[in-house]
Design a protein around this motif. Structure first.
Motif, PDB file in Angstrom:
ATOM      1  N   LEU A  90      -6.667   7.332   6.138  1.00 45.98           N
ATOM      2  CA  LEU A  90      -5.709   6.546   6.928  1.00 45.98           C
ATOM      3  C   LEU A  90      -4.394   6.370   6.180  1.00 45.98           C
ATOM      4  O   LEU A  90      -4.370   6.334   4.946  1.00 45.98           O
ATOM      5  CB  LEU A  90      -6.279   5.156   7.221  1.00 45.98           C
ATOM      6  CG  LEU A  90      -7.546   5.068   8.078  1.00 45.98           C
ATOM      7  CD1 LEU A  90      -8.042   3.636   8.131  1.00 45.98           C
ATOM      8  CD2 LEU A  90      -7.288   5.576   9.488  1.00 45.98           C
ATOM      9  N   THR A  91      -3.325   6.184   6.941  1.00 47.18           N
ATOM     10  CA  THR A  91      -2.020   5.864   6.343  1.00 47.18           C
ATOM     11  C   THR A  91      -2.046   4.379   5.951  1.00 47.18           C
ATOM     12  O   THR A  91      -2.927   3.643   6.416  1.00 47.18           O
ATOM     13  CB  THR A  91      -0.893   6.066   7.372  1.00 47.18           C
ATOM     14  OG1 THR A  91      -1.164   5.203   8.482  1.00 47.18           O
ATOM     15  CG2 THR A  91      -0.789   7.498   7.835  1.00 47.18           C
ATOM     16  N   PRO A  92      -1.065   3.911   5.144  1.00 48.24           N
ATOM     17  CA  PRO A  92      -1.029   2.475   4.825  1.00 48.24           C
ATOM     18  C   PRO A  92      -0.991   1.621   6.083  1.00 48.24           C
ATOM     19  O   PRO A  92      -1.693   0.623   6.201  1.00 48.24           O
ATOM     20  CB  PRO A  92       0.276   2.322   4.023  1.00 48.24           C
ATOM     21  CG  PRO A  92       0.524   3.659   3.436  1.00 48.24           C
ATOM     22  CD  PRO A  92      -0.027   4.654   4.416  1.00 48.24           C
ATOM     23  N   GLU A  93      -0.198   2.054   7.062  1.00 46.78           N
ATOM     24  CA  GLU A  93      -0.044   1.261   8.298  1.00 46.78           C
ATOM     25  C   GLU A  93      -1.374   1.130   9.043  1.00 46.78           C
ATOM     26  O   GLU A  93      -1.767   0.049   9.455  1.00 46.78           O
ATOM     27  CB  GLU A  93       1.012   1.946   9.172  1.00 46.78           C
ATOM     28  CG  GLU A  93       1.348   1.200  10.427  1.00 46.78           C
ATOM     29  CD  GLU A  93       1.154   2.006  11.676  1.00 46.78           C
ATOM     30  OE1 GLU A  93       1.321   3.245  11.630  1.00 46.78           O
ATOM     31  OE2 GLU A  93       0.802   1.397  12.697  1.00 46.78           O
ATOM     32  N   ARG A 146      -6.027   8.230  -2.059  1.00 53.26           N
ATOM     33  CA  ARG A 146      -6.081   9.668  -2.304  1.00 53.26           C
ATOM     34  C   ARG A 146      -4.751  10.249  -1.837  1.00 53.26           C
ATOM     35  O   ARG A 146      -4.462  10.248  -0.646  1.00 53.26           O
ATOM     36  CB  ARG A 146      -7.260  10.275  -1.526  1.00 53.26           C
ATOM     37  CG  ARG A 146      -7.559  11.702  -1.816  1.00 53.26           C
ATOM     38  CD  ARG A 146      -8.414  11.929  -3.029  1.00 53.26           C
ATOM     39  NE  ARG A 146      -9.745  11.322  -2.962  1.00 53.26           N
ATOM     40  CZ  ARG A 146     -10.410  10.918  -4.047  1.00 53.26           C
ATOM     41  NH1 ARG A 146      -9.869  11.011  -5.248  1.00 53.26           N
ATOM     42  NH2 ARG A 146     -11.619  10.383  -3.922  1.00 53.26           N
ATOM     43  N   ASP A 147      -3.923  10.673  -2.780  1.00 54.63           N
ATOM     44  CA  ASP A 147      -2.556  11.146  -2.475  1.00 54.63           C
ATOM     45  C   ASP A 147      -1.825  10.077  -1.645  1.00 54.63           C
ATOM     46  O   ASP A 147      -1.785   8.942  -2.043  1.00 54.63           O
ATOM     47  CB  ASP A 147      -2.599  12.506  -1.766  1.00 54.63           C
ATOM     48  CG  ASP A 147      -3.322  13.539  -2.640  1.00 54.63           C
ATOM     49  OD1 ASP A 147      -3.163  13.460  -3.872  1.00 54.63           O
ATOM     50  OD2 ASP A 147      -4.060  14.369  -2.093  1.00 54.63           O
ATOM     51  N   ASP A 148      -1.325  10.475  -0.445  1.00 52.99           N
ATOM     52  CA  ASP A 148      -0.579   9.495   0.354  1.00 52.99           C
ATOM     53  C   ASP A 148      -1.470   8.704   1.296  1.00 52.99           C
ATOM     54  O   ASP A 148      -0.989   7.911   2.107  1.00 52.99           O
ATOM     55  CB  ASP A 148       0.499  10.206   1.195  1.00 52.99           C
ATOM     56  CG  ASP A 148       1.597  10.745   0.305  1.00 52.99           C
ATOM     57  OD1 ASP A 148       1.730  10.242  -0.829  1.00 52.99           O
ATOM     58  OD2 ASP A 148       2.287  11.690   0.729  1.00 52.99           O
ATOM     59  N   PHE A 149      -2.767   8.951   1.215  1.00 57.70           N
ATOM     60  CA  PHE A 149      -3.673   8.334   2.188  1.00 57.70           C
ATOM     61  C   PHE A 149      -4.681   7.403   1.516  1.00 57.70           C
ATOM     62  O   PHE A 149      -4.803   7.367   0.294  1.00 57.70           O
ATOM     63  CB  PHE A 149      -4.421   9.429   2.967  1.00 57.70           C
ATOM     64  CG  PHE A 149      -3.511  10.212   3.850  1.00 57.70           C
ATOM     65  CD1 PHE A 149      -3.246   9.781   5.145  1.00 57.70           C
ATOM     66  CD2 PHE A 149      -2.894  11.369   3.389  1.00 57.70           C
ATOM     67  CE1 PHE A 149      -2.376  10.492   5.963  1.00 57.70           C
ATOM     68  CE2 PHE A 149      -2.022  12.081   4.200  1.00 57.70           C
ATOM     69  CZ  PHE A 149      -1.759  11.644   5.487  1.00 57.70           C
ATOM     70  N   LEU A 184       0.828  -1.211   0.000  1.00 57.24           N
ATOM     71  CA  LEU A 184       0.000   0.000   0.000  1.00 57.24           C
ATOM     72  C   LEU A 184       0.857   1.254   0.000  1.00 57.24           C
ATOM     73  O   LEU A 184       0.463   2.298  -0.513  1.00 57.24           O
ATOM     74  CB  LEU A 184      -0.913   0.024   1.235  1.00 57.24           C
ATOM     75  CG  LEU A 184      -2.125  -0.904   1.231  1.00 57.24           C
ATOM     76  CD1 LEU A 184      -2.898  -0.761   2.524  1.00 57.24           C
ATOM     77  CD2 LEU A 184      -3.064  -0.616   0.063  1.00 57.24           C
ATOM     78  N   GLY A 185       2.045   1.137   0.569  1.00 55.83           N
ATOM     79  CA  GLY A 185       2.920   2.315   0.677  1.00 55.83           C
ATOM     80  C   GLY A 185       3.753   2.568  -0.574  1.00 55.83           C
ATOM     81  O   GLY A 185       4.523   3.534  -0.639  1.00 55.83           O
ATOM     82  N   LYS A 186       3.615   1.717  -1.600  1.00 59.44           N
ATOM     83  CA  LYS A 186       4.439   1.859  -2.801  1.00 59.44           C
ATOM     84  C   LYS A 186       3.817   2.872  -3.759  1.00 59.44           C
ATOM     85  O   LYS A 186       3.070   2.511  -4.684  1.00 59.44           O
ATOM     86  CB  LYS A 186       4.592   0.511  -3.492  1.00 59.44           C
ATOM     87  CG  LYS A 186       5.621  -0.317  -2.789  1.00 59.44           C
ATOM     88  CD  LYS A 186       5.893  -1.584  -3.519  1.00 59.44           C
ATOM     89  CE  LYS A 186       7.067  -2.275  -2.852  1.00 59.44           C
ATOM     90  NZ  LYS A 186       6.893  -3.649  -2.592  1.00 59.44           N
ATOM     91  N   ALA A 187       4.133   4.125  -3.516  1.00 62.49           N
ATOM     92  CA  ALA A 187       3.522   5.197  -4.290  1.00 62.49           C
ATOM     93  C   ALA A 187       3.725   5.037  -5.787  1.00 62.49           C
ATOM     94  O   ALA A 187       2.875   5.406  -6.590  1.00 62.49           O
ATOM     95  CB  ALA A 187       4.083   6.529  -3.823  1.00 62.49           C
TER      96      ALA A 187
END
Ligand code: SF4
Length: 342
Positions: A179-182, A142-145, A115-118
Motif C-alpha cells: 500500500l501507499t502511505p495514503e 518496502r521501497d516506496d510502499f 509515512l511518506g518521508k522517505a
C-alpha cells in the motif's frame, strides 16, 4: 505506552494520558481557569472544539509537524487535553463525536506525511509503531510502499465498498498487500476515530472549573443547534423513499441500493449531508464516519467530485425498491414525484 517526544505528542496528542501529562507538567487543572499565562491553551482548546463542530479540521501552528518554539508544542498538547475536559463538562455526546472525527482526520494527515518521508527513517518508524501499538497491524516498509499481512488488510478493509479495495485489485506478494502511505493510513481511519472517541468517553468528568463556565455553556448551546433535525415524511416524497425512511426508522437493514436511492434523492432535493446523515443513525451497522464519508462521496464533495443522481424508477423496480402508487404514473425518476401529474 509508546515513548514520544514533545513534537510527536503535538501531532498525536491522543497518545498522551491527559491527567498524567498535565500532572507531569505541574499544572493542576483548576489553574487553567484562572491563570492568565495558561489562557492561550484554554482559548485554543475552545477554538479546536468549535472548528470540529463546524465539520472542519483544526489547523495547528506546527509547520511540517515541527514548531519553532517549545511553548507552541505545549499549547498544542494542552489544548487537546483541555478540549477533552471541556467536552466532559458539557456532557454532550455530539461534541465527542464531532471532535473525535476531526482529530482523527487531523492525525491521519500527520501519519500520512510521516509515512511518506522517505528520508526520515525515524518518522516513518514512529508512524509505523503508532499504527502497530494502537491497532495491532504489522507494517513493513518496502521501497516506496508499505507491506501489510493479507489477514490484517482484510480485517481492516471490510467496510470499504469501493472496487479498488477488493483484494483482487491490490498488489499482493508473499502474503502481504502493498500500500501507499495514503492507503495505509486510510485503512485505519475508522479505528482512529473510534480510538479517540473511546479515550474521551473513558476520561473522568472533573468538577466544573471556575472560569470555564461560559465556554461550557456556549458549547452546549452550539451542540443543541446541531441536534439532528429529522426529515419529515411529507406528501411530496414518493412511496419508495417513504418506505426506505420507515425501514431505517425501525432500525431494520436497508440494502446498499436502498441507501444509495435515499441519499441521492434527498441530495437532489437540496438537503445537506449533515441533514441526511441522522436518518441512517438507526441502521444496524451505523457508523457516523463512514456514513458522512459515503454521503460526501455521493454529493461530490469528496473523492472524484462526481455528483451521483437518484436511480430511475425502472432501475429501482429491478432492485425491489419500488412501491408504486397511482400518483407515480408517468414519472421516470422518483425526483419527479409530485411535480409531474397526469
Ligand atoms: S414508481 Fe418511481 S417514484 Fe414511484 S415508488 Fe416506484 S420508484 Fe418510487
Amino acid at each position: 505506552m509508546l515513548e514520544l517526544g514533545a513534537d510527536e505528542y503535538a501531532k498525536y496528542p491522543f497518545m498522551a494520558d491527559a491527567g498524567q501529562y498535565l500532572k507531569d507538567k505541574g499544572f493542576p487543572l483548576v489553574k487553567f481557569g484562572t491563570d492568565p499565562d495558561l489562557k492561550p491553551s484554554v482559548e485554543k482548546a475552545f477554538h479546536r472544539l468549535k472548528v470540529s463542530t463546524e465539520g472542519g479540521i483544526y489547523k495547528s501552528e506546527l509547520i511540517d509537524g515541527q514548531a519553532s518554539k517549545s511553548y507552541v508544542l505545549e499549547i498544542e498538547v494542552f489544548s487537546f487535553l483541555l478540549a477533552i475536559v471541556l467536552i466532559k463538562l458539557t456532557g454532550m455526546h455530539t461534541l465527542t463525536k464531532r471532535f473525535a472525527l476531526a482529530e482523527a482526520r487531523r492525525a491521519e494527515q500527520h501519519l500520512e506525511k510521516d509515512l511518506g518521508k522517505a528520508s526520515e527513517k525515524s518518522k516513518i518508524d514512529l508512524a509505523i509503531k503508532i499504527i502497530h501499538d494502537l491497532f495491532g497491524i504489522e507494517i513493513i516498509k518496502r521501497d516506496d510502499f508499505f507491506e501489510i499481512p493479507v489477514a490484517d488488510y482484510l480485517k481492516h478493509s471490510t467496510s470499504f465498498h469501493e472496487r479498488e479495495w477488493k483484494l483482487i485489485n491490490r498488489y499482493v506478494k508473499d502474503g502481504k498487500v502493498l500500500l501507499t502511505p495514503e492507503k495505509t493510513v486510510r485503512l485505519i481511519r475508522k479505528e482512529l476515530g473510534t480510538y479517540i472517541g473511546s479515550k474521551i468517553n473513558n476520561a473522568p468528568t472533573p468538577p466544573m472549573i471556575p472560569g470555564f463556565e461560559n465556554m461550557v455553556n456556549e458549547l452546549i448551546s452550539i451542540c443543541k443547534k446541531l441536534t439532528p433535525s429529522y426529515t419529515t415524511i411529507t406528501g411530496e416524497y414518493p412511496p419508495c423513499i417513504k418506505h426506505a425512511i420507515e425501514v431505517l426508522e425501525k432500525g431494520e437493514n436497508l440494502p446498499h441500493s436502498g441507501r444509495f436511492m435515499l441519499a441521492t434523492f434527498l441530495l437532489s432535493k437540496g438537503q445537506s449531508v449533515e441533514e441526511i446523515a441522522p436518518l441512517f443513525k438507526n441502521a444496524p451497522d451505523y457508523n457516523q464516519r463512514i456514513t458522512l464519508y459515503q454521503l460526501n462521496h455521493l454529493a461530490g464533495t469528496s473523492g472524484s467530485g462526481t455528483h451521483y443522481s437518484c436511480p430511475s424508477c425502472e432501475k429501482l423496480k429491478t432492485q425491489n425498491l419500488c412501491f408504486a402508487i397511482p400518483e407515480c404514473d408517468n414519472i421516470i425518476n422518483p425526483i419527479q414525484f409530485g411535480k409531474k401529474r397526469i
